[in-house]
Design a protein around this motif. Structure first.
Motif, PDB file in Angstrom:
ATOM      1  N   MET A   1       0.843  -1.178   0.000  1.00  0.00           N
ATOM      2  CA  MET A   1       0.000   0.000   0.000  1.00  0.00           C
ATOM      3  C   MET A   1       0.891   1.245   0.000  1.00  0.00           C
ATOM      4  O   MET A   1       1.832   1.354   0.772  1.00  0.00           O
ATOM      5  N   THR A   2       0.571   2.171  -0.874  1.00  0.00           N
ATOM      6  CA  THR A   2       1.306   3.428  -0.971  1.00  0.00           C
ATOM      7  C   THR A   2       0.491   4.523  -0.295  1.00  0.00           C
ATOM      8  O   THR A   2      -0.698   4.670  -0.559  1.00  0.00           O
ATOM      9  N   ILE A   3       1.131   5.289   0.557  1.00  0.00           N
ATOM     10  CA  ILE A   3       0.449   6.385   1.248  1.00  0.00           C
ATOM     11  C   ILE A   3       0.777   7.691   0.531  1.00  0.00           C
ATOM     12  O   ILE A   3       1.939   8.077   0.389  1.00  0.00           O
ATOM     13  N   LEU A   4      -0.294   8.371   0.066  1.00  0.00           N
ATOM     14  CA  LEU A   4      -0.180   9.639  -0.643  1.00  0.00           C
ATOM     15  C   LEU A   4      -0.584  10.785   0.270  1.00  0.00           C
ATOM     16  O   LEU A   4      -1.459  10.622   1.114  1.00  0.00           O
ATOM     17  N   ALA A   5      -0.005  11.938   0.034  1.00  0.00           N
ATOM     18  CA  ALA A   5      -0.451  13.165   0.700  1.00  0.00           C
ATOM     19  C   ALA A   5      -0.488  14.272  -0.343  1.00  0.00           C
ATOM     20  O   ALA A   5       0.394  14.361  -1.199  1.00  0.00           O
ATOM     21  N   SER A   6      -1.527  15.076  -0.277  1.00  0.00           N
ATOM     22  CA  SER A   6      -1.666  16.229  -1.171  1.00  0.00           C
ATOM     23  C   SER A   6      -1.757  17.470  -0.303  1.00  0.00           C
ATOM     24  O   SER A   6      -2.528  17.501   0.673  1.00  0.00           O
ATOM     25  N   ILE A   7      -0.979  18.491  -0.662  1.00  0.00           N
ATOM     26  CA  ILE A   7      -0.947  19.699   0.159  1.00  0.00           C
ATOM     27  C   ILE A   7      -0.653  20.927  -0.706  1.00  0.00           C
ATOM     28  O   ILE A   7       0.160  20.863  -1.621  1.00  0.00           O
ATOM     29  N   ASN A   8      -1.326  22.015  -0.404  1.00  0.00           N
ATOM     30  CA  ASN A   8      -0.972  23.287  -1.016  1.00  0.00           C
ATOM     31  C   ASN A   8       0.126  23.885  -0.143  1.00  0.00           C
ATOM     32  O   ASN A   8      -0.116  24.213   1.013  1.00  0.00           O
TER      33      ASN A   8
END
Length: 158
Positions: A1-8
């Motif tokens: 499982m790959t953990i993604l994060a999206s952030i401005n």
């Protein structure tokens, strides 16, 4: 499982303090792929590295990094506001929609929708800064409905 994060990142990747905080947060949450919107004020600011992270690519609107222990994914900058990254069979679209014009945001969303349909049965995730309050009550300013968004850009978001 790959953990993604999206952030401005609000154009702060050049700040040593911001990078240090971000690095601690990424490590604490075991993030493996970082998708950012507004990483830097300029394209040249993207040369600032994150320790332990390899740049996937992008520009001053959308950029991605991956844990340096992982293989670099296939990447494409489709438009200035939009990148597509393949993480094995998963496709991730990282977007930063126009911050000033409803009709431009609407057109961008329609463009993304057409591309997503071309993905076929592949699992697809869209992340980013949409600059849209999905419902009028989501964009209140001092208790008043903001005119920043309208059905012009909310309808394509649906």
């Amino acid at each position: 499982m790959t953990i993604l994060a999206s952030i401005n990142l609000n154009k702060r990747i050049n700040s040593q303090t911001a990078r240090a905080r971000l690095s601690r947060w990424l490590e604490r949450n075991r993030v493996q792929v970082l998708l950012a919107q507004e990483p830097s004020r300029t394209q040249t600011g993207l040369g600032v590295g994150l320790v332990g992270w390899a740049p996937v690519g992008g520009n001053d609107k959308v950029f991605a990094w991956i844990d340096s222990r992982l293989e670099l994914p296939r990447y494409e900058l489709i438009e200035k506001f939009w990148q597509r990254i393949e993480l094995e069979y998963l496709v991730v679209h990282n977007v930063y929609l126009d911050a000033y014009h409803q009709r431009v945001r609407a057109a961008q969303l329609e463009q993304i929708q057409l591309a997503i349909m071309d993905e076929g049965d592949r699992p697809t995730v869209i992340v980013g800064d949409f600059n849209i309050a999905p419902h009028p009550v989501d964009g209140l300013i001092d208790g008043q409905i903001s005119g920043f968004n309208s059905e012009v850009d909310r309808e394509p978001l649906r």
